[in-house]
Design a protein around this motif. Structure first.
Motif, PDB file in Angstrom:
ATOM      1  N   ASP A  97      31.645  38.241  37.074  1.00 22.16           N
ATOM      2  CA  ASP A  97      32.500  39.229  36.418  1.00 22.16           C
ATOM      3  C   ASP A  97      33.533  38.443  35.608  1.00 22.16           C
ATOM      4  O   ASP A  97      34.494  37.902  36.163  1.00 22.16           O
ATOM      5  N   ARG A 136      41.320  36.828  34.783  1.00 20.76           N
ATOM      6  CA  ARG A 136      42.579  37.230  35.425  1.00 20.76           C
ATOM      7  C   ARG A 136      43.006  36.198  36.469  1.00 20.76           C
ATOM      8  O   ARG A 136      44.178  35.907  36.633  1.00 20.76           O
ATOM      9  N   HIS A 137      42.028  35.614  37.171  1.00 23.02           N
ATOM     10  CA  HIS A 137      42.326  34.791  38.340  1.00 23.02           C
ATOM     11  C   HIS A 137      42.657  33.330  37.998  1.00 23.02           C
ATOM     12  O   HIS A 137      43.547  32.725  38.600  1.00 23.02           O
ATOM     13  N   GLY A 197      36.376  39.181  44.626  1.00 26.68           N
ATOM     14  CA  GLY A 197      35.408  40.221  44.246  1.00 26.68           C
ATOM     15  C   GLY A 197      34.048  39.662  43.863  1.00 26.68           C
ATOM     16  O   GLY A 197      33.099  40.409  43.673  1.00 26.68           O
ATOM     17  N   ARG A 226      35.870  39.304  33.473  1.00 28.76           N
ATOM     18  CA  ARG A 226      37.265  39.791  33.424  1.00 28.76           C
ATOM     19  C   ARG A 226      38.022  39.375  34.671  1.00 28.76           C
ATOM     20  O   ARG A 226      39.182  38.962  34.592  1.00 28.76           O
ATOM     21  N   ALA A 227      37.344  39.446  35.833  1.00 33.26           N
ATOM     22  CA  ALA A 227      38.009  39.039  37.087  1.00 33.26           C
ATOM     23  C   ALA A 227      38.334  37.536  37.048  1.00 33.26           C
ATOM     24  O   ALA A 227      39.400  37.094  37.474  1.00 33.26           O
TER      25      ALA A 227
END
Ligand SMILES: O=C(O)[C@@H](O)[C@@H](O)[C@H](O)[C@H](O)CO
Length: 409
Positions: free
Chosen positions: A189, A195-196, A154, A191-192
């Motif tokens: 980003d 998470r990753h 993303g 948050r992305a």
């Protein structure tokens, strides 16, 4: 001995470098690196217009006195431009002193404390197969400690990922400052990313096993609570360090991160004096000092900073991307070899044009660097070769969030 000339040489072989060459009446010359990525001409002017006239006629052996004179007599203190200029003078003077003594610089710093300097390289990939290939390639090149950076689903362009498209067509991790009229815009980003990333480290550990020292650079993009969460999430993968987890201006932020995670923390590549580290070191909020010799006032100031850190069992992790010239890199290696609290040395290899301009004597084999045995720092500048590569404006990229807000890069 007297200083009779000091020349500022700005050259752009693979990227821009600012080098100071000091010449003495006895024919001994010394080199210092004053490269500040994206702001090179500010240091070149600081040196040529404000420092060089003060050096002529001085005794090059009086290194501490020259350092204090340049720092205190300017009245205006600290800051990357000032401290890079002072570093260039300081390293050039140490180069001269060691050449006059007929010894490699590390001998004047107390002699070798180890046989070699453990170095880490930069592996990266847009996906896991590309990242694994990059790690394998680094292992083949001789690296035994590896920094891991990855794309994030993303997000179009992320700091440190070599294979992503770069506006000027160069390899991105080799030189993120791009020769464009305006800084390139990247997106971000957090948050992305949060998470990753843990899944990427899980996969890397699964593929390469538990032994390989792995590092990661957060590049100043998290808030304290986000950094604490990432440090905790990465604990199972036993990182050598998590670097620049929060923006460096806020030293207190590291208290919160520290309370929540045992992942070792490295910080300081954008710092330029011991004052920037005062809270971090005294309160033992970090494990590694990341300053560059080139940006932190040279050997004289770095030695004091690292001696202070040693009282708190904090080790060195000297900054060594390609925007540190081979002169700055060599200076770092002499210090690395001599100090007791050495941790690790960053080592991104320079390109062929840079190696044509700067002739180096340091070696890299089986994971370890060594500065070599030539008198001085062991680097020569080929001025004719340098003249073939004139300065070219270049900027580091910057980040915007989805809503257009400028974010740390
Ligand atoms: O860990 C590192 O070496 C980086 O953070 C640097 O590549 C940094 O981005 C550059 O020095 C900026 O010029």
């Amino acid at each position: 001995m007297k200083i009779i000339a000091a020349d500022v040489i700005v050259a752009s072989p693979d990227r821009n470098f600012v080098t100071l060459k000091i010449t003495t009446d006895e024919g001994i010359t010394g080199l210092g690196d004053g490269t500040l990525n994206g702001r090179e001409l500010a240091v070149a002017s600081y040196l040529a217009d404000h420092v060089v006239p003060l050096l002529i006629g001085r005794d090059p052996h009086r290194i501490e006195d020259t350092w204090q004179f340049l720092y205190r007599s300017a009245y205006w203190r600290r800051g990357p431009v000032t401290m890079a200029a002072i570093a260039a003078v300081d390293v050039a003077l140490w180069d001269i002193k060691a050449k006059a003594a007929g010894m490699p610089l590390y001998q004047l710093l107390g002699g070798a404390s180890r046989t070699g300097i453990m170095a880490y390289g930069h592996a990266s990939g847009r996906d896991l197969p590309e990242l694994f290939d990059s790690i394998r390639r680094h292992l083949e090149m001789g690296y035994r400690s590896i920094r891991v950076q990855t794309s994030v689903p993303g997000i179009n362009a992320v700091y440190g990922v070599a294979a992503q498209p770069s506006v000027d067509g160069k390899r991105y991790d080799y030189e993120p400052a791009q020769r464009t009229a305006l800084p390139a815009e990247e997106d971000w980003d957090t948050r992305a990313y949060l998470r990753h990333l843990p899944g990427v480290f899980e996969a890397v550990r699964g593929e390469f096993g538990p032994d390989l020292p792995l590092l990661h650079d957060g590049h100043h993009r998290m808030t304290p609570i986000q950094a604490a969460r990432l440090g905790k999430a990465l604990e199972p993968y036993d990182l050598f360090w998590l670097e620049d987890c929060t923006p460096a201006e806020n030293q207190e932020a590291l208290r919160l991160v520290r309370q929540h995670t045992t992942t070792p923390l490295a910080i300081g590549e954008v710092f330029n004096t011991v004052w920037d580290y005062q809270t971090l070191i005294r309160e033992q909020l970090i494990d590694y000092v990341r300053s560059a010799v080139t940006h932190t006032g040279g050997i004289t100031a770095m030695r004091k900073l690292l001696d202070y850190a040693a009282q708190y069992q904090i080790k060195s992790g000297i900054h060594g991307p390609t925007d540190i010239s081979p002169v700055g890199m060599a200076a770092a290696l002499h210090l690395d070899l001599a100090i007791h609290n050495f941790g690790i040395q960053e080592y991104m290899q320079h390109g062929p044009a840079t190696n044509e301009v700067f002739r180096q004597s340091f070696t890299f084999s089986d994971g370890y660097l060594h500065p070599g045995e030539l008198p001085g720092i062991g680097v020569d500048l080929d001025e004719e070769a340098a003249a073939k590569f004139p300065y070219q404006p270049a900027y580091l990229p910057f980040n915007r969030l989805k809503d257009g807000t400028v974010h740390d890069w």
